[in-house]
Design an enzyme around this catalytic site. Sequence first.
Site, PDB file in Angstrom:
ATOM      1  N   HIS A 191       1.975   5.163  -1.472  1.00 36.09           N
ATOM      2  CA  HIS A 191       1.119   6.183  -2.820  1.00 36.09           C
ATOM      3  C   HIS A 191       1.950   7.485  -2.975  1.00 36.09           C
ATOM      4  O   HIS A 191       3.108   7.734  -2.587  1.00 36.09           O
ATOM      5  CB  HIS A 191      -0.083   7.346  -1.378  1.00 36.09           C
ATOM      6  CG  HIS A 191      -1.027   6.997  -0.705  1.00 36.09           C
ATOM      7  ND1 HIS A 191      -2.546   7.342  -1.711  1.00 36.09           N
ATOM      8  CD2 HIS A 191      -1.423   6.699  -0.380  1.00 36.09           C
ATOM      9  CE1 HIS A 191      -2.539   6.802  -0.642  1.00 36.09           C
ATOM     10  NE2 HIS A 191      -2.597   6.680   0.074  1.00 36.09           N
TER      11      HIS A 191
ATOM     12  N   HIS B  98      -4.705  -0.083   6.171  1.00 37.88           N
ATOM     13  CA  HIS B  98      -4.028   0.583   7.346  1.00 37.88           C
ATOM     14  C   HIS B  98      -4.741   0.247   8.901  1.00 37.88           C
ATOM     15  O   HIS B  98      -5.170   1.201   8.870  1.00 37.88           O
ATOM     16  CB  HIS B  98      -4.083   1.708   7.002  1.00 37.88           C
ATOM     17  CG  HIS B  98      -4.868   2.779   6.516  1.00 37.88           C
ATOM     18  ND1 HIS B  98      -6.310   2.666   6.475  1.00 37.88           N
ATOM     19  CD2 HIS B  98      -4.537   2.704   5.186  1.00 37.88           C
ATOM     20  CE1 HIS B  98      -6.475   3.343   5.250  1.00 37.88           C
ATOM     21  NE2 HIS B  98      -5.603   3.518   4.599  1.00 37.88           N
TER      22      HIS B  98
ATOM     23  N   HIS C  21     -10.513   1.116   2.448  1.00 38.05           N
ATOM     24  CA  HIS C  21     -10.297   2.232   3.356  1.00 38.05           C
ATOM     25  C   HIS C  21     -11.005   2.435   3.938  1.00 38.05           C
ATOM     26  O   HIS C  21     -12.965   2.301   4.181  1.00 38.05           O
ATOM     27  CB  HIS C  21      -9.688   3.826   3.232  1.00 38.05           C
ATOM     28  CG  HIS C  21      -9.843   5.108   4.211  1.00 38.05           C
ATOM     29  ND1 HIS C  21      -8.559   5.341   4.091  1.00 38.05           N
ATOM     30  CD2 HIS C  21     -10.415   5.388   4.692  1.00 38.05           C
ATOM     31  CE1 HIS C  21      -8.354   6.188   5.003  1.00 38.05           C
ATOM     32  NE2 HIS C  21      -9.869   6.000   5.292  1.00 38.05           N
TER      33      HIS C  21
ATOM     34  N   HIS D 251       1.041  -1.223   0.058  1.00 33.50           N
ATOM     35  CA  HIS D 251      -0.101  -0.089  -0.134  1.00 33.50           C
ATOM     36  C   HIS D 251       1.073   0.753  -0.363  1.00 33.50           C
ATOM     37  O   HIS D 251       1.449   1.375   0.862  1.00 33.50           O
ATOM     38  CB  HIS D 251      -1.230  -0.567   0.833  1.00 33.50           C
ATOM     39  CG  HIS D 251      -1.980   1.265   1.207  1.00 33.50           C
ATOM     40  ND1 HIS D 251      -2.955   1.036   1.941  1.00 33.50           N
ATOM     41  CD2 HIS D 251      -1.323   2.557   1.378  1.00 33.50           C
ATOM     42  CE1 HIS D 251      -3.585   1.839   1.527  1.00 33.50           C
ATOM     43  NE2 HIS D 251      -2.787   3.192   1.398  1.00 33.50           N
TER      44      HIS D 251
ATOM     45  N   ASP E 271       1.151   2.404   3.674  1.00 35.00           N
ATOM     46  CA  ASP E 271       0.499   3.911   3.654  1.00 35.00           C
ATOM     47  C   ASP E 271       1.523   5.362   3.057  1.00 35.00           C
ATOM     48  O   ASP E 271       1.142   5.612   4.038  1.00 35.00           O
ATOM     49  CB  ASP E 271      -0.925   3.967   4.627  1.00 35.00           C
ATOM     50  CG  ASP E 271      -1.357   4.643   3.935  1.00 35.00           C
ATOM     51  OD1 ASP E 271      -1.960   5.663   2.897  1.00 35.00           O
ATOM     52  OD2 ASP E 271      -2.024   5.408   4.467  1.00 35.00           O
TER      53      ASP E 271
ATOM     54  N   LYS F 142      -9.389  -0.421  -5.360  1.00 38.36           N
ATOM     55  CA  LYS F 142      -9.696   0.245  -4.067  1.00 38.36           C
ATOM     56  C   LYS F 142     -11.213   0.589  -3.841  1.00 38.36           C
ATOM     57  O   LYS F 142     -11.296   1.599  -5.167  1.00 38.36           O
ATOM     58  CB  LYS F 142      -8.142   1.609  -4.291  1.00 38.36           C
ATOM     59  CG  LYS F 142      -8.695   2.186  -2.433  1.00 38.36           C
ATOM     60  CD  LYS F 142      -7.815   1.781  -1.830  1.00 38.36           C
ATOM     61  CE  LYS F 142      -8.044   2.231  -0.399  1.00 38.36           C
ATOM     62  NZ  LYS F 142      -6.913   2.463   0.025  1.00 38.36           N
TER      63      LYS F 142
HETATM   64  C1  NCD Z   1      -3.657   8.883   2.236  1.00 31.84           C
HETATM   65  C2  NCD Z   1      -2.462  10.390   0.749  1.00 31.84           C
HETATM   66  O1  NCD Z   1      -2.577  11.251   1.238  1.00 31.84           O
HETATM   67  O2  NCD Z   1      -3.404   9.575  -0.021  1.00 31.84           O
HETATM   68  N1  NCD Z   1      -3.686   9.627   3.562  1.00 31.84           N
HETATM   69  C3  NCD Z   1      -3.463   8.919   3.937  1.00 31.84           C
HETATM   70  O3  NCD Z   1      -3.981  10.057   5.732  1.00 31.84           O
HETATM   71  N2  NCD Z   1      -3.310   7.275   4.533  1.00 31.84           N
HETATM   72  C4  NCD Z   1      -5.023   8.580   1.412  1.00 31.84           C
HETATM   73  C5  NCD Z   1      -5.032   6.917   2.586  1.00 31.84           C
HETATM   74  O4  NCD Z   1      -4.634   6.440   2.247  1.00 31.84           O
HETATM   75  O5  NCD Z   1      -6.240   7.568   3.463  1.00 31.84           O
HETATM   76 ZN    ZN Z   2      -3.124   5.028   1.469  1.00 35.41          ZN
END
Ligand code: NCD
Ligand code: ZN
Length: 375
Positions: free
Chosen positions: A39, A198, A160, A37, A271, A123
């Site tokens: 970003h 998460h 999520h 996971h 995450d 997702k």
């Molecule tokens: C994530 C993001 O910034 O894309 N933020 C976070 O606080 N984890 C989105 C997510 O996974 O909830």
């Molecule tokens: Zn995330």
Amino acid sequence: MWALASFELNLLKSSCKGDSFEVSIDRLTIIQPDDWHVHLRDGEILSAVASITARVFGRAIVMPNLHPPITSVDQALKYRQRIMNAVPPGIAFTPLMTAYLTDEISPKVLEAGFLQGVFTAAKLYPANSTTNSNDGVTDIRAINSLWETMERIGMPLLIHGEINDIEVDIFDREKIFIERYLEPLIRDFPDLRVVLEHITTEEAVQFVEASHSKLGATITPHHLHINRNAIFNGGLRSDFYCLPVAKREHHRLALRRAATSGKSSFFLGTDSAPHVRSAKENACGCAGIFNALHALESYAEVFEEEGAIDKLESFASKNGADFYGLSLNTKTISLIKTRHLVRDTIEIRNPRGDLVEQLVPFHAGDYLTWMVELE
Ligand code: NCD
Ligand code: ZN
């Protein structure tokens, strides 16, 4: 003595104290891990963070919450190419793409993308539950045709798990989501493979432990290190604000027990969610912690503190791959015991090379005890 199949242990000291046998190690070699996971964003941030993830992790499940989100096979293919362009030559890294579920997305798109090997998973963001989730799903019960298709083709659903009801206390949103939506979903679709992403609560740990093997959960490094006090320690600390928000200490301890238990349902998902400093330090600061810089070291520290360093490899390199039905990575990676200061910032540069912004990494200004040995 320990008999750890794929660990190289260089013993620093070993001593017998009564019945307990203490071993400390200065080098740990494990199968190369994957991040289930992450970003990676796009543009200048992608250019700054892609190599950070790729130098450690063999594969990563890449989140689709771009603006606009990844809802088609074509978008996913193009995004995958942009990621590959941002990874320095010579680094073998496989981004595994995900589809962003909306109220309108067609089951046919998911099926085609999955069967073509473009989408590894889909997702689910409940609409308005987190960053870039305003195009997410408004009514989970209204899209049963998606769940039927995904169950039939074996496509994992990544969730999520927070209810998007602003009337519900933010610290209860995961627990209520599980009761109201997850429990019925996995009862109605027993063969659907689901990852509760998460996780942050003891209730989530217990729910996953009590469920069948088709339900897995990722655990981040930050939820193993901090509780909610970190966000308010001497002032508002936006670097520790993420969603789901960190909870009370007993929840953190439950997560540490789960991650280090060796149980196959729990696996690594950082995450890592970079937001530039000006977007974090803002009247309406973004949720997300950028932890990719030392994610593996951060986990290693927790496992060592819990006396479970021998379980790090299952959590980081085996359980997730098994859940997704993928083979384990063939390379190994080593961690060296070296106390090191974590840098304060990572620079974001535009294509001309000018410094335009900064990211603050998790553990900035703190010491970590393990360091990944880079080739
Ligand atoms: C994530 C993001 O910034 O894309 N933020 C976070 O606080 N984890 C989105 C997510 O996974 O909830
Ligand atoms: Zn995330």
